[in-house]
Design an enzyme around this catalytic site. Structure first.
Site, short mmCIF file in Angstrom:
data_model
loop_
_atom_site.label_atom_id
_atom_site.label_comp_id
_atom_site.label_asym_id
_atom_site.label_seq_id
_atom_site.Cartn_x
_atom_site.Cartn_y
_atom_site.Cartn_z
CG HIS A 166 -1.76 1.22 1.34
ND1 HIS A 166 -2.99 1.34 0.75
CD2 HIS A 166 -1.52 2.39 1.98
CE1 HIS A 166 -3.48 2.54 1.02
NE2 HIS A 166 -2.60 3.20 1.77
CD GLU A 167 1.72 3.72 3.68
OE1 GLU A 167 2.08 4.81 3.16
OE2 GLU A 167 0.64 3.58 4.25
CG HIS A 186 0.37 6.29 -0.51
ND1 HIS A 186 -0.73 6.94 -1.05
CD2 HIS A 186 -0.12 5.48 0.46
CE1 HIS A 186 -1.82 6.54 -0.43
NE2 HIS A 186 -1.48 5.65 0.50
#
Length: 123
Positions: free
Chosen positions: A94-95, A98
């Site tokens: 997920h990170e 980003h």
């Protein structure tokens, strides 16, 4: 016009939900312990496979996963749970999304709204 669609969904969704629940309960999770060092190695392998540029960023440990920094100094964090490596793995993936977005912002637009990651207040 919309009522027939809801009737169809009302008939189709419960069996799908039951099937999904059955498949989830049937799968066994691997048992720990999972040493932090091994989880970190897995995280770095996943991040590298997704082409995160470690020359312009890093990953560290924190109580809650997050991503911050700027295009040429992108920092993300995760945490490691010795009983559940999936928590860290999913957080890292997920990170990394980003972080890749942030690393992909054009340098020429730095300091301008279009050259910055979208803020939570805007989302």
């Amino acid at each position: 016009m919309i009522d027939p669609m809801f009737v169809e969904l009302d008939q189709a969704l419960p069996p799908l939900i039951d099937t999904a629940i059955d498949r989830q309960t049937a799968s066994a999770s691997p048992a720990g312990p999972f040493p932090s060092e091994r989880q970190e190695a897995l995280a770095r392998t996943l991040i590298s496979a997704l082409e995160f540029d470690f020359g312009r960023g890093r990953i560290d440990v924190s109580a809650h996963p997050f991503t911050g920094g700027v295009t040429n100094d992108t920092r993300m964090t995760t945490r490691y749970n010795p009983d559940d490596f999936c928590m860290s793995m999913f957080a890292v993936l997920h990170e990394t999304g980003h972080a890749l977005y942030q690393q992909g912002l054009p340098d020429a637009w730095a300091g301008q709204p279009i050259g910055d990651r979208r803020r939570h207040g805007i989302a």
